[in-house]
Enzyme design. Structure first.
Site, mmCIF file in Angstrom:
data_model
loop_
_atom_site.group_PDB
_atom_site.id
_atom_site.type_symbol
_atom_site.label_atom_id
_atom_site.label_comp_id
_atom_site.label_asym_id
_atom_site.label_seq_id
_atom_site.Cartn_x
_atom_site.Cartn_y
_atom_site.Cartn_z
ATOM 1 N N HIS A 104 40.456 27.020 -8.263
ATOM 2 C CA HIS A 104 39.323 26.773 -7.375
ATOM 3 C C HIS A 104 38.906 28.114 -6.772
ATOM 4 O O HIS A 104 39.694 28.768 -6.092
ATOM 5 C CB HIS A 104 39.706 25.780 -6.278
ATOM 6 C CG HIS A 104 39.917 24.398 -6.790
ATOM 7 N ND1 HIS A 104 40.315 23.350 -5.988
ATOM 8 C CD2 HIS A 104 39.775 23.872 -8.030
ATOM 9 C CE1 HIS A 104 40.408 22.244 -6.715
ATOM 10 N NE2 HIS A 104 40.094 22.556 -7.951
ATOM 11 N N ASP B 208 35.693 22.557 -13.381
ATOM 12 C CA ASP B 208 34.892 23.750 -13.066
ATOM 13 C C ASP B 208 33.568 23.412 -12.389
ATOM 14 O O ASP B 208 32.587 24.143 -12.526
ATOM 15 C CB ASP B 208 34.615 24.576 -14.339
ATOM 16 C CG ASP B 208 35.866 24.848 -15.148
ATOM 17 O OD1 ASP B 208 36.818 25.395 -14.564
ATOM 18 O OD2 ASP B 208 35.901 24.506 -16.343
#
Length: 435
Positions: free
Chosen positions: A40, A12
């Protein structure tokens, strides 16, 4: 030039935005490990796109997007992603290629993953329940179904029948779950086959041809280095190698052909799921960090744990990946903090240590030793010129470079690809920064 871009923390970190930004000058973007368990997030002109399997270059016209042999590919997840992109007018099938050696993630993998997590109860690893681990198990055990098997329907049926029977033993007799029907799995794969057959090919050979033409290639990692199956915070890790070495083995591209390795890191640290986290903030500062950073998983929606930047774990990441540059993301999240803390050592069993222990019981007992710096308490959001950044923010970046010994080449100041300061050129980037 061939560049590996990967996460340096527990995932992340903002890899998708950076890969998307850099794809303006590349011929191809390659995914080399993981599955659809991590997303993503890309924001271009205010429009959000979440990618799980397809490389982040798909939003650039003419950029080849390659799924390497190191990925475990869920057919339904891929088709859903393709349909979402097609609805936005993106011609996915023209740009996407899938390695024939790529292993498929099938319904029995998902069923096993969920059954195992349920049995572990409060001791669960915290997987996404999407079947990633069991799919890699089949790969290593040499009973996996690969993309190339779709080209041979008769052989595929027999392989599916055997694999389903094998996994049903565990599902039915150990986990007391309903067994799966091999014929329905096969039928689903046949539908999938017709849609992706033209995209299956030899990704390794394709990469070799691009290299000989001196084309730029980006190798896009998923998750983060601290989740690596071998070098991460085991057993609280993912099921693949998330470090730079996997870019070679997961794509069929020789290791000596890589020119740079860029590590993406947040200006603070986050983690999803269970596992040790020395700098975790469970107080109001942690809640503030999570709120400002909108720290919720892009795939699972799970809240992320937040903490101060950990220099000790980052040094390990630099070492195991041979990082040549660092991309610092979400700096703007720290804009409202009066004081910024950097973890420069651990205190473990009364001793100050400068290396993160692999012994997880010891790591869980470690306490951070902090260095305090003044915050800047003014907005850095959307800045594109380093000289316009507050002095305290520049001091923070300089201190990070001093402690880590690797240059911070790019700074992200917001979610859009335009919210970026490029301090050192990558490929032929025309965006430059003063200072």
């Amino acid at each position: 030039m061939n560049i590996v871009i990967l996460g340096t923390q527990w995932g992340d970190e903002g890899k998708g935005k950076i890969v998307d930004m850099l794809t303006e000058d590349v011929a191809a973007v390659v995914r080399f490990q993981g599955g659809h368990n991590a997303g993503h997030t890309l924001i271009i002109d205010g429009e959000k796109t979440i990618l799980r399997l397809i490389p982040s270059g798909i939003l650039r016209e003419g950029v080849l997007c390659l799924i390497g042999n190191g990925v475990v590919l869920s057919p339904p997840a891929l088709m859903e992603e393709i349909e979402e992109l097609n609805a936005k007018g993106i011609p996915v099938t023209e740009q996407l290629r899938i390695s024939s050696a790529c292993n498929l993630l099938l319904p029995y993998h998902v069923a096993l993953d969920k059954a195992r997590e349920a049995e572990l109860g409060t001791k669960a690893i915290g997987t996404t329940g999407r079947g990633i681990g069991p799919a890699y198990e089949d790969k290593v055990a040499r009973r996996g179904i690969r993309a190339m098997d779709l080209l041979h329907p008769d052989q595929l049926l027999e392989k599916i029948k055997k694999a389903t029977a094998y996994h049903n033993i565990q599902l039915e007799h150990y986990y007391h779950q309903t067994p799966l029907d091999y014929q329905s799995i096969y039928n689903q794969l046949m539908e999938f086959r017709e849609k992706i057959k033209p995209m299956i090919g030899d990704v390794s050979a394709l990469l070799g041809n691009l290299r000989r033409q001196n084309k730029h290639i980006i190798f896009e990692g998923a998750q983060g280095s601290l989740l690596d199956i071998d070098l991460g915070t085991y057993p609280y890790v993912t099921s693949s190698n998330t470090t730079a070495g996997s870019a070679a083995t997961g794509s069929g591209f020789g290791p000596l052909y890589f020119d740079r390795v860029l590590g993406i890191t947040k200006a603070y640290v986050t983690r999803v799921g269970a596992g040790p986290f020395p700098t975790e903030l469970t107080n109001e500062e942690g809640k503030k960090m999570a709120k400002r950073g909108n720290e919720f998983g892009s795939v699972t929606g799970r809240p992320r744990r937040c903490g101060w930047f950990d220099v000790i774990s980052m040094r390990r990441t630099i070492q195991i990946n041979s990082l040549t540059g660092i991309v610092l993301t979400k700096l703007d999240v720290l804009d409202e903090f009066a004081k910024i803390h950097l973890c420069t050592a651990y205190r473990c069993d009364g001793e100050v240590v400068n290396e993160p222990p692999f012994d997880q019981s010891l790591l869980e007992s470690c306490e951070p030793v902090y260095e305090e710096m003044p915050g800047w308490q003014t907005s850095t959001y959307g800045l594109t010129d380093y000289s316009e950044m507050p002095k305290e923010a520049r001091n923070y970046i300089s201190r990070l470079e001093e402690l880590l010994g690797v240059p911070i080449t790019i700074i992200s100041t917001g979610p859009d690809r335009k919210h970026t300061i490029v301090r050192q050129a990558v490929f032929n980037q025309v965006i430059t920064a003063k200072g």
